[in-house]
Design an enzyme around this catalytic site. Structure first.
Site, PDB file in Angstrom:
ATOM      1  N   GLU A 138       0.691  -0.851   0.008  1.00  0.00           N
ATOM      2  CA  GLU A 138       0.018   0.519  -0.132  1.00  0.00           C
ATOM      3  C   GLU A 138       0.894   1.124   0.050  1.00  0.00           C
ATOM      4  OE1 GLU A 138      -2.252  -0.674   3.334  1.00  0.00           O
ATOM      5  OE2 GLU A 138      -3.360  -2.290   2.641  1.00  0.00           O
TER       6      GLU A 138
ATOM      7  N   CYS B 167       3.144   8.866   1.878  1.00  0.00           N
ATOM      8  CA  CYS B 167       3.469   7.107   2.475  1.00  0.00           C
ATOM      9  C   CYS B 167       3.591   6.772   2.231  1.00  0.00           C
ATOM     10  CB  CYS B 167       2.462   7.241   3.626  1.00  0.00           C
ATOM     11  SG  CYS B 167       2.684   6.373   4.745  1.00  0.00           S
TER      12      CYS B 167
ATOM     13  N   CYS C 281       4.769  -7.240   7.914  1.00  0.00           N
ATOM     14  CA  CYS C 281       5.566  -7.474   8.926  1.00  0.00           C
ATOM     15  C   CYS C 281       5.457  -7.959  10.002  1.00  0.00           C
ATOM     16  CB  CYS C 281       5.039  -5.246   9.880  1.00  0.00           C
ATOM     17  SG  CYS C 281       6.067  -4.908  10.864  1.00  0.00           S
TER      18      CYS C 281
ATOM     19  N   CYS D 144       3.117  -5.792  16.230  1.00  0.00           N
ATOM     20  CA  CYS D 144       2.369  -4.843  17.083  1.00  0.00           C
ATOM     21  C   CYS D 144       0.321  -5.642  17.507  1.00  0.00           C
ATOM     22  CB  CYS D 144       2.337  -3.874  16.914  1.00  0.00           C
ATOM     23  SG  CYS D 144       4.125  -3.031  16.948  1.00  0.00           S
TER      24      CYS D 144
ATOM     25  N   CYS E 124      -2.152  -3.560  15.435  1.00  0.00           N
ATOM     26  CA  CYS E 124      -2.048  -2.795  13.632  1.00  0.00           C
ATOM     27  C   CYS E 124      -2.289  -3.988  12.363  1.00  0.00           C
ATOM     28  CB  CYS E 124      -0.058  -2.894  13.542  1.00  0.00           C
ATOM     29  SG  CYS E 124       0.225  -2.201  12.112  1.00  0.00           S
TER      30      CYS E 124
ATOM     31  N   GLY F 116       5.346  -2.194   7.177  1.00  0.00           N
ATOM     32  CA  GLY F 116       6.614  -3.184   7.669  1.00  0.00           C
ATOM     33  C   GLY F 116       7.487  -1.731   8.787  1.00  0.00           C
ATOM     34  N   GLU F 117       8.817  -2.419   8.841  1.00  0.00           N
ATOM     35  CA  GLU F 117       9.204  -1.619  10.283  1.00  0.00           C
ATOM     36  C   GLU F 117      10.735  -1.906   9.017  1.00  0.00           C
ATOM     37  OE1 GLU F 117       9.681  -0.504  13.214  1.00  0.00           O
ATOM     38  OE2 GLU F 117      11.796  -0.065  12.206  1.00  0.00           O
TER      39      GLU F 117
ATOM     40  N   SER G  45       9.970   6.137  10.245  1.00  0.00           N
ATOM     41  CA  SER G  45       9.309   5.532  11.677  1.00  0.00           C
ATOM     42  C   SER G  45       9.517   4.567  11.642  1.00  0.00           C
ATOM     43  CB  SER G  45       8.079   5.798  11.554  1.00  0.00           C
ATOM     44  OG  SER G  45       7.085   5.359  12.356  1.00  0.00           O
TER      45      SER G  45
ATOM     46  N   SER H  78       7.151   4.674  17.654  1.00  0.00           N
ATOM     47  CA  SER H  78       6.414   4.315  17.927  1.00  0.00           C
ATOM     48  C   SER H  78       6.838   3.783  18.790  1.00  0.00           C
ATOM     49  CB  SER H  78       5.410   3.785  16.595  1.00  0.00           C
ATOM     50  OG  SER H  78       6.178   4.377  15.548  1.00  0.00           O
ATOM     51  N   LEU H  79       6.015   4.831  19.932  1.00  0.00           N
ATOM     52  CA  LEU H  79       5.974   4.661  21.316  1.00  0.00           C
ATOM     53  C   LEU H  79       4.590   3.859  21.939  1.00  0.00           C
ATOM     54  CD1 LEU H  79       8.464   5.129  23.568  1.00  0.00           C
ATOM     55  CD2 LEU H  79       7.519   7.502  24.194  1.00  0.00           C
TER      56      LEU H  79
ATOM     57  N   CYS I  60      -2.463   1.079   8.849  1.00  0.00           N
ATOM     58  CA  CYS I  60      -1.141   1.102   8.638  1.00  0.00           C
ATOM     59  C   CYS I  60      -2.217  -0.586   8.141  1.00  0.00           C
ATOM     60  CB  CYS I  60      -0.965   0.927   9.352  1.00  0.00           C
ATOM     61  SG  CYS I  60       0.542  -0.276   9.471  1.00  0.00           S
TER      62      CYS I  60
HETATM   63  N1  SAH Z   1       6.945  -0.009  12.186  1.00  0.00           N
HETATM   64  C1  SAH Z   1       6.704   1.337  11.581  1.00  0.00           C
HETATM   65  C2  SAH Z   1       6.448   1.663  10.370  1.00  0.00           C
HETATM   66  C3  SAH Z   1       4.758   1.190  10.053  1.00  0.00           C
HETATM   67  S1  SAH Z   1       3.404   2.085  11.131  1.00  0.00           S
HETATM   68  C4  SAH Z   1       6.309   2.064  12.965  1.00  0.00           C
HETATM   69  O1  SAH Z   1       5.992   1.251  13.713  1.00  0.00           O
HETATM   70  O2  SAH Z   1       6.904   2.953  13.341  1.00  0.00           O
HETATM   71  C5  SAH Z   1       3.440   3.593  11.481  1.00  0.00           C
HETATM   72  C6  SAH Z   1       3.060   4.007  12.309  1.00  0.00           C
HETATM   73  O3  SAH Z   1       1.370   3.796  12.513  1.00  0.00           O
HETATM   74  C7  SAH Z   1       2.990   3.843  13.904  1.00  0.00           C
HETATM   75  O4  SAH Z   1       3.053   4.440  14.707  1.00  0.00           O
HETATM   76  C8  SAH Z   1       2.036   2.539  14.626  1.00  0.00           C
HETATM   77  O5  SAH Z   1       2.406   2.182  15.415  1.00  0.00           O
HETATM   78  C9  SAH Z   1       1.006   2.989  13.760  1.00  0.00           C
HETATM   79  N2  SAH Z   1      -0.546   2.262  13.499  1.00  0.00           N
HETATM   80  C10 SAH Z   1      -0.822   0.545  13.410  1.00  0.00           C
HETATM   81  N3  SAH Z   1      -1.551   0.390  13.350  1.00  0.00           N
HETATM   82  C11 SAH Z   1      -1.951   1.376  13.768  1.00  0.00           C
HETATM   83  C12 SAH Z   1      -3.485   1.989  13.995  1.00  0.00           C
HETATM   84  N4  SAH Z   1      -4.859   0.780  13.875  1.00  0.00           N
HETATM   85  N5  SAH Z   1      -4.544   3.151  14.353  1.00  0.00           N
HETATM   86  C13 SAH Z   1      -3.347   3.682  14.795  1.00  0.00           C
HETATM   87  N6  SAH Z   1      -1.882   4.200  14.040  1.00  0.00           N
HETATM   88  C14 SAH Z   1      -1.579   3.030  14.178  1.00  0.00           C
END
Ligand code: SAH
Length: 360
Positions: free
Chosen positions: A91, A104, A111, A115, A118, A170-171, A202, A225-226, A344
């Site tokens: 995507e 983006c 990935c 998480c 996600c 992806g990461e 990110s 991403s915290l 995502c």
């Molecule tokens: N892997 C990387 C980048 C991809 S995701 C990372 O973790 O940062 C980009 C951002 O979208 C990250 O902060 C991720 O935690 C967030 N994200 C993923 N799923 C989400 C959701 N359902 N709602 C809001 N943010 C989300």
């Protein structure tokens, strides 16, 4: 089949020499690809016919095939789903703001970070993208903006991308080499010429890779991403926290800021009743105060088969105020493209379910 966008300028020169051509043919091809965004060797009119024919037979310029693209109702967000040469799908999202045109992009098919909120994580990791597959996502939307551009733009058309955020599937730091190679090409002053300061990567928080990134000569921006202010909660939401817990992640962020002088963005997806209390905001402020940073509060995009729901607007505001009062800069990210599954991994998931693709 070779993907020409996988090659740097130097590598294209070497490839041409391997083919018995003068090295400058490599420069010409690089310029066609990265400056003119040529989609086929046919367009490369200063190359000899036989070379164009060989390129057409043995290489591809564009590894992306569009499957579906959809616009949000306000037409300011456009999401595209692409098929790669091996059939995998990724995507890419274009977001239009008043003065910014941001793409983006994805760095992996799926990935592996797991998480729990996600959509991309649900299918696991299939493979890394190549540098060319990453670059091609940027070129695709750049071509669109240069050639036509949407009517909604508040600027003269055609126009160019202003920003690239590596926040798709992806990461990125788990595909480090391809990522850096792609970013170098995107920021190449003798190529695509986007300013490296307009690129944001990110990460979920891969500590050794954050250190490595801080040593790169490219002045890109870093987002982390915290999503939680305690290890107990972060272990559940972002499982890689068990390997790189908050103390070690924040220490790496501190080193990054010291070394680069650049501010870090922390992403925090607000989930109702999970991570959105005033106490948690206070705890987050304690972790971050004094660090050159900024918190981006994101209303959660709810996904199927997941219990997590977005926080209310009041709680979001309250959370932001607690941070601000404690001296930690915080903004709420605009909700974009919710109805087009722009979160995502969501369009890709929808496209695998025939009843949902009808909606698209
Ligand atoms: N892997 C990387 C980048 C991809 S995701 C990372 O973790 O940062 C980009 C951002 O979208 C990250 O902060 C991720 O935690 C967030 N994200 C993923 N799923 C989400 C959701 N359902 N709602 C809001 N943010 C989300």
């Amino acid at each position: 089949m070779l993907t020409l966008l996988d090659f740097s300028r130097t590598e294209l020169r070497a490839l041409m020499q391997e083919w018995g051509q003068p090295g400058f043919r490599g420069d010409q091809i690089y310029d066609w690809l990265h400056k003119e965004l040529a989609a086929s060797p046919e367009e490369m009119t200063n190359l000899p016919k036989e070379l164009r024919a060989r390129l057409a037979a043995e290489t591809q310029c564009n590894p992306l095939q569009l499957i579906v693209q959809i616009d949000s109702r306000d037409r300011l967000t456009r999401k595209a789903l692409f098929r790669l040469t091996d059939g995998a799908t990724i995507e890419v999202v274009l977001m239009l703001y008043n003065s910014r045109r941001t793409v983006c992009i994805s760095t992996q098919v799926g990935c592996g970070m797991g998480c729990t909120f996600c959509a991309t994580a649900q299918g696991g990791l299939m493979r890394n993208l190549s540098a060319g597959e990453i670059i091609a996502q940027v070129h695709w939307f750049e071509r669109y903006l240069r050639q036509e551009g949407p009517a909604e733009l508040h600027v003269q058309r055609p126009t160019r991308l202003t920003n690239v955020v590596v926040m798709g599937m992806g990461e990125p730091l788990a595909n480090y080499q391809a990522l850096i190679k792609a970013l170098r090409a995107i920021a190449d002053p003798d190529g695509f010429t986007l300013s490296a300061r307009s690129l944001t990567v990110s990460t979920v928080g891969l500590v050794p890779m954050i250190d490595r990134l801080s040593g790169e000569p490219l002045p890109i921006r870093l987002a982390v991403s915290l999503h939680a202010s305690s290890n107990r909660l972060r272990n559940q939401l972002v499982p890689i926290n068990k390997r790189y817990p908050l103390e070690s992640l924040l220490a790496a962020c501190q080193r990054y800021v010291q070394k680069t002088g650049r501010r870090i963005t922390f992403e925090y997806a607000l989930m109702r009743g999970i991570n959105d209390s005033g106490q948690q905001a206070g705890q987050l402020a304690d972790l971050l105060v004094g660090l050159l940073c900024h918190v981006n509060l994101i209303p959660l995009n709810p996904i199927p088969n997941s219990p997590f729901q977005p926080s209310s607007d009041e709680d979001t505001k309250m959370f932001q105020q607690v941070l601000e009062r404690a001296g930690v800069a915080a903004t709420v990210r605009l909700r974009r493209g919710i109805e087009i599954n722009a979160g995502c991994g969501q369009l890709r998931q929808a496209a695998q379910q025939p009843d949902l693709i009808q909606m698209i």
